[in-house]
Structures are given as structure tokens and as C-alpha cells.
Design an enzyme around this catalytic site. Sequence first.
Site, PDB file in Angstrom:
ATOM      1  N   LYS A 162       0.838  -1.190   0.000  1.00 23.98           N
ATOM      2  CA  LYS A 162       0.000   0.000   0.000  1.00 23.98           C
ATOM      3  C   LYS A 162       0.877   1.245   0.000  1.00 23.98           C
ATOM      4  O   LYS A 162       0.498   2.268  -0.489  1.00 23.98           O
ATOM      5  CB  LYS A 162      -0.892   0.028   1.244  1.00 23.98           C
ATOM      6  CG  LYS A 162      -2.003  -1.002   1.208  1.00 23.98           C
ATOM      7  CD  LYS A 162      -2.928  -0.846   2.405  1.00 23.98           C
ATOM      8  CE  LYS A 162      -2.238  -1.107   3.733  1.00 23.98           C
ATOM      9  NZ  LYS A 162      -1.816  -2.501   3.936  1.00 23.98           N
ATOM     10  N   LYS A 211      13.552  -1.095  -1.026  1.00 20.99           N
ATOM     11  CA  LYS A 211      12.167  -0.681  -0.776  1.00 20.99           C
ATOM     12  C   LYS A 211      12.062   0.836  -0.843  1.00 20.99           C
ATOM     13  O   LYS A 211      12.745   1.544  -0.116  1.00 20.99           O
ATOM     14  CB  LYS A 211      11.720  -1.184   0.608  1.00 20.99           C
ATOM     15  CG  LYS A 211      10.319  -0.724   1.027  1.00 20.99           C
ATOM     16  CD  LYS A 211       9.897  -1.363   2.354  1.00 20.99           C
ATOM     17  CE  LYS A 211       8.590  -0.795   2.870  1.00 20.99           C
ATOM     18  NZ  LYS A 211       8.203  -1.373   4.165  1.00 20.99           N
ATOM     19  N   VAL A 230      14.067 -15.076   1.614  1.00 25.28           N
ATOM     20  CA  VAL A 230      13.514 -15.995   0.628  1.00 25.28           C
ATOM     21  C   VAL A 230      12.370 -16.733   1.306  1.00 25.28           C
ATOM     22  O   VAL A 230      12.584 -17.649   2.082  1.00 25.28           O
ATOM     23  CB  VAL A 230      14.582 -16.984   0.119  1.00 25.28           C
ATOM     24  CG1 VAL A 230      14.002 -17.886  -0.962  1.00 25.28           C
ATOM     25  CG2 VAL A 230      15.781 -16.219  -0.412  1.00 25.28           C
ATOM     26  N   ASP A 274       1.761  -3.180  12.788  1.00 17.96           N
ATOM     27  CA  ASP A 274       1.013  -3.632  11.597  1.00 17.96           C
ATOM     28  C   ASP A 274       1.294  -5.113  11.386  1.00 17.96           C
ATOM     29  O   ASP A 274       1.470  -5.582  10.268  1.00 17.96           O
ATOM     30  CB  ASP A 274       1.433  -2.813  10.370  1.00 17.96           C
ATOM     31  CG  ASP A 274       0.536  -3.081   9.155  1.00 17.96           C
ATOM     32  OD1 ASP A 274      -0.616  -3.525   9.334  1.00 17.96           O
ATOM     33  OD2 ASP A 274       1.005  -2.862   8.017  1.00 17.96           O
TER      34      ASP A 274
HETATM   35  N1  LIG Z   1      13.324  -8.084   3.017  1.00 15.90           N
HETATM   36  C1  LIG Z   1      12.451  -8.624   2.160  1.00 15.90           C
HETATM   37  N2  LIG Z   1      12.723  -9.790   1.538  1.00 15.90           N
HETATM   38  C2  LIG Z   1      11.858 -10.333   0.670  1.00 15.90           C
HETATM   39  N3  LIG Z   1      10.671  -9.796   0.345  1.00 15.90           N
HETATM   40  C3  LIG Z   1      10.327  -8.631   0.910  1.00 15.90           C
HETATM   41  C4  LIG Z   1      11.187  -7.977   1.850  1.00 15.90           C
HETATM   42  N4  LIG Z   1      10.597  -6.836   2.256  1.00 15.90           N
HETATM   43  C5  LIG Z   1       9.434  -6.779   1.607  1.00 15.90           C
HETATM   44  N5  LIG Z   1       9.236  -7.838   0.787  1.00 15.90           N
HETATM   45  C6  LIG Z   1       8.062  -8.113  -0.080  1.00 15.90           C
HETATM   46  O1  LIG Z   1       7.470  -6.888  -0.483  1.00 15.90           O
HETATM   47  C7  LIG Z   1       6.156  -6.735   0.064  1.00 15.90           C
HETATM   48  C8  LIG Z   1       5.922  -5.308   0.537  1.00 15.90           C
HETATM   49  O2  LIG Z   1       6.865  -5.003   1.554  1.00 15.90           O
HETATM   50  P1  LIG Z   1       6.439  -4.292   2.907  1.00 15.90           P
HETATM   51  O3  LIG Z   1       5.376  -5.070   3.571  1.00 15.90           O
HETATM   52  O4  LIG Z   1       7.660  -4.014   3.693  1.00 15.90           O
HETATM   53  O5  LIG Z   1       5.927  -2.936   2.302  1.00 15.90           O
HETATM   54  P2  LIG Z   1       4.626  -2.042   2.481  1.00 15.90           P
HETATM   55  O6  LIG Z   1       4.583  -1.210   1.283  1.00 15.90           O
HETATM   56  O7  LIG Z   1       4.711  -1.350   3.781  1.00 15.90           O
HETATM   57  O8  LIG Z   1       3.447  -2.989   2.472  1.00 15.90           O
HETATM   58  P3  LIG Z   1       2.038  -2.866   3.171  1.00 15.90           P
HETATM   59  O9  LIG Z   1       1.157  -2.274   2.178  1.00 15.90           O
HETATM   60  O10 LIG Z   1       1.750  -4.289   3.474  1.00 15.90           O
HETATM   61  O11 LIG Z   1       2.209  -2.046   4.406  1.00 15.90           O
HETATM   62  C9  LIG Z   1       6.104  -7.751   1.200  1.00 15.90           C
HETATM   63  O12 LIG Z   1       4.800  -8.160   1.474  1.00 15.90           O
HETATM   64  C10 LIG Z   1       7.000  -8.858   0.687  1.00 15.90           C
HETATM   65  O13 LIG Z   1       6.322  -9.723  -0.174  1.00 15.90           O
HETATM   66 MG   LIG Z   2       3.657  -1.484   5.560  1.00 22.42          MG
END
Ligand SMILES: Nc1ncnc2c1ncn2[C@@H]1O[C@H](COP(=O)(O)OP(=O)(O)OP(=O)(O)O)[C@@H](O)[C@H]1O
Ligand SMILES: [Mg+2]
Length: 271
Positions: A75, A93, A161, A202
Site C-alpha cells: 500500500k 524498498k 527468501v 502492523d
Molecule cells: N526483506 C524482504 N525480503 C523479501 N521480500 C520482501 C522484503 N521486504 C518486503 N518484501 C516483499 O514486499 C512486500 C511489501 O513489503 P512491505 O510489507 O515491507 O511494504 P509495504 O509497502 O509497507 O506494504 P504494506 O502495504 O503491506 O504495508 C512484502 O509483502 C514482501 O512480499
Molecule cells: Mg507497511
Amino acid sequence: MRYHEWVPLDEIVRKAKMPEKDVLYRLKRLNKFGFVVRSVYGYAVSMGGYDALAVNAFVKKGILKAIGNKLGVGKEGDVYNVLLEDGREAVLKFHKHGRTCFTRGKRYRGYLADKHHISWLYVSRLTAQQEFEILNELFPVVKVPEPIEWNRHAIIMGKVVGEELKRLDLSEFMSIEEIRDLFWKIIEEVKKAYKIGYIHGDLSEFNILLDESRDFVIIDWPQAIPTYHPDAEFYLKRDIWNVIRYFKKYKIDKEDENINVDYIHKYITGK
Ligand SMILES: Nc1ncnc2c1ncn2[C@@H]1O[C@H](COP(=O)(O)OP(=O)(O)OP(=O)(O)O)[C@@H](O)[C@H]1O
Ligand SMILES: [Mg+2]
Ligand SMILES: [Mg+2]
């Protein structure tokens, strides 16, 4: 740039110390690539431009070698597979808070748009920094990704992984006892994080990744709440409940009366 949305051309010319026509040529190209946007007020860095600046910083620092496919769009951010200069695989990220505000801001112009843009750049950078610092405090005591680098609104962290619990049917490859054991192991990590001073905030089956050896990692920490927060109890209980709710479908609470929010909250906080 950080505190402006639209930077007037003459200010860019002054800062760049270049003739106006050279500045305009470069801005035109940046605009073509989508790195800057233009309005009657001047120029502003776009989300793609901000991404490029962060990537450039990682490359210049000798950390990032290549960017691969997108892992997931959350999101609030985009996550990519990356290759580091040292040969390791990792993930990148980009924090994109207020993404919706920004698009809305583009439709309105002027003052409102300014405010939205500033908040997008600022908030995204702040949350990336926050996630990086929290991971630094938690890793390696708690099962979280290894923090590797932070720049602007982006962080590079260790690649996990594994699959999100949400996408797995644990009963296909684990017994009820093993699933219950996994539940309590997750609670142990929540307790360790609490001891260090954080509540995830969360926590759910979306933010717990399970690997093939049934080990797990808890991801997505930018919103973590310090344990001294006045609403700490509310957030911790909500996290606990989210984990219980997911595991309830495997009926692990049938033979373990300790699997309830109040007991586990007490177990974690000692209060
Ligand atoms: N360190 C990591 N290793 C592998 N995959 C990852 C990692 N960090 C994130 N991901 C993948 O990317 C997706 C999104 O990452 P994350 O949950 O940190 O971000 P977000 O944008 O805050 O998501 P949300 O909308 O759930 O809050 C995760 O659900 C996962 O599938
Ligand atoms: Mg998040
Ligand atoms: Mg997430």
C-alpha cells in the site's frame, strides 16, 4: 529542493551556475524521462526522479550493482530485487507515503499541491529513515531483515527468501503441533522486539515471511511504535490479535488456553 514543490527557473539557474539555455535543455530532458514535472510556478522533482536520485546515491556509494524485478507493491511502497556490488542479493524498498495525495495534488495546482508535494517527499524520507533505524536496533536479535543502507526515501535490506503467511496453507505441510509451535515462536519475537522497545504496529499474516525450512522473518517496520507510547497497549493487543486471528483457522487454540490476547499481552509486557 526539499522544502519546495515548484522551484522557479531563475532559482535553478542560480544554483546550477550554468547559462539559462543549458539549464532549460537539461530540464527538458529530465522532464522527458519523467524525473521532473513542470508548472507555471517552476519545476519539481517527480516520484520517479526522487527514485533515480536514491538509486544514483546507492550506486555512487559502491553498494548497488543492479535492479531486478519488482517483488511486491504494498500500500505504501515498491519493493525490488537487487544485486549488491559484493555479490549478495538484497531488496530495495521505496517508501511512498502520501502517494494518493500527490496524484491529487497534481490535479489541483498552487498552494495545496505544494503542501502535498512537500509532505510526500518529507514523509517518505522520514519513514524510510525510521524503518532503517528500527531495523538497526532490532537486527539481529529479532528475526527481521538485515538493514544494509538508507538514502532519501529508500532502504536496502537483506532479502528474505520466503512466502507471506497469508499465501500459505500451513496445514498442507505442517502438523497442528508444528503450527502451534510456529505461533509461539512468532510471539517470542514480538516479545524480544518489545524488550528492545518496539511494537510492530502492523503485524499480520502479510508481514511474516516463512521460508522452506519453516523459519520466518517479520518485515515492514516503519510504523513501529515505541513501548512508552500512551497507546502502546492498544497497538500491542491489536498485533497479538492479528496473529491469533490468522492461526485460529488451524484450530491451534483448541488445546492451548494460553492463546488469548490478555494472557499473551501479559506474557510479553510482564504487566
Ligand atoms: N526483506 C524482504 N525480503 C523479501 N521480500 C520482501 C522484503 N521486504 C518486503 N518484501 C516483499 O514486499 C512486500 C511489501 O513489503 P512491505 O510489507 O515491507 O511494504 P509495504 O509497502 O509497507 O506494504 P504494506 O502495504 O503491506 O504495508 C512484502 O509483502 C514482501 O512480499
Ligand atoms: Mg507497511
Ligand atoms: Mg507489508
